[in-house]
Write a protein that holds these residues in place. Structure first.
Motif, PDB file in Angstrom:
ATOM      1  N   TYR A   1      -9.330 -42.645  -1.239  1.00  0.00           N
ATOM      2  CA  TYR A   1      -9.848 -42.295  -2.560  1.00  0.00           C
ATOM      3  C   TYR A   1     -10.067 -43.534  -3.413  1.00  0.00           C
TER       4      TYR A   1
ATOM      5  N   ASP B   1      -4.773 -40.494 -11.631  1.00  0.00           N
ATOM      6  CA  ASP B   1      -5.829 -40.034 -12.525  1.00  0.00           C
ATOM      7  C   ASP B   1      -5.201 -39.658 -13.845  1.00  0.00           C
TER       8      ASP B   1
ATOM      9  N   ARG C   1      -9.376 -41.713 -21.567  1.00  0.00           N
ATOM     10  CA  ARG C   1      -8.631 -41.966 -20.355  1.00  0.00           C
ATOM     11  C   ARG C   1      -7.145 -41.728 -20.537  1.00  0.00           C
TER      12      ARG C   1
ATOM     13  N   ARG D   1     -11.712 -44.168  -7.344  1.00  0.00           N
ATOM     14  CA  ARG D   1     -12.286 -43.544  -8.535  1.00  0.00           C
ATOM     15  C   ARG D   1     -13.676 -44.096  -8.829  1.00  0.00           C
ATOM     16  N   ARG D   2     -14.570 -43.195  -9.217  1.00  0.00           N
ATOM     17  CA  ARG D   2     -15.925 -43.593  -9.597  1.00  0.00           C
ATOM     18  C   ARG D   2     -15.918 -44.450 -10.826  1.00  0.00           C
TER      19      ARG D   2
ATOM     20  N   THR E   1     -13.917 -36.776  -8.264  1.00  0.00           N
ATOM     21  CA  THR E   1     -13.988 -38.026  -9.021  1.00  0.00           C
ATOM     22  C   THR E   1     -14.034 -39.248  -8.099  1.00  0.00           C
ATOM     23  N   CYS E   2     -14.253 -39.014  -6.823  1.00  0.00           N
ATOM     24  CA  CYS E   2     -14.235 -40.120  -5.851  1.00  0.00           C
ATOM     25  C   CYS E   2     -15.630 -40.716  -5.685  1.00  0.00           C
TER      26      CYS E   2
END
Ligand code: SF4
Length: 108
Positions: free
Chosen positions: A105, A68, A3, A107-108, A82-83
């Motif tokens: 949006y 991100d 990350r 993030r997953r 990535t949503c």
């Protein structure tokens, strides 16, 4: 996967240095450089920290959503990839699947 680019740079520098020490013949690279192994690894850690500090961090994609900071997972320029709502049943925005800015949006 990772990350943070800084973490990738730090681990990469330490790993490269450790591999050099392990596979550069008897005594490793530290012997070649004429320093002790402890001095070599201490210097390696300092270099890794400095390299990580100067590594470019991922810039914010938009002011209205989570930044991100993943890498190399951030290979797409589109937020939808990535949503968590990137499905026709969950998102009815016309920008989907190529949104580059989106207030919904997540993030997953
Ligand atoms: S909510 Fe926004 S970012 Fe997410 S899928 Fe829909 S348009 Fe894309």
């Amino acid at each position: 996967m990772f990350r943070s680019r800084r973490l990738v740079v730090f681990v990469g520098v330490v790993l490269a240095g450790a591999l050099l020490q392990a596979f550069a013949g008897p005594g490793g690279i530290s012997r070649f450089l004429g320093v002790s192994a402890a001095s070599y690894f201490l210097t390696l850690l300092v270099l890794a920290v400095v390299a990580a500090l100067f590594a470019p961090s991922a810039g914010p994609v938009s002011d209205h959503h989570e930044a991100d900071d993943s890498w190399p997972g951030g290979s797409s320029e589109f937020l939808c990839d990535t949503c968590r709502y990137n499905d026709v049943r969950d998102c009815h925005r016309t920008e989907r699947p190529n949104a580059t800015s989106c207030e919904d949006y997540r993030r997953r």
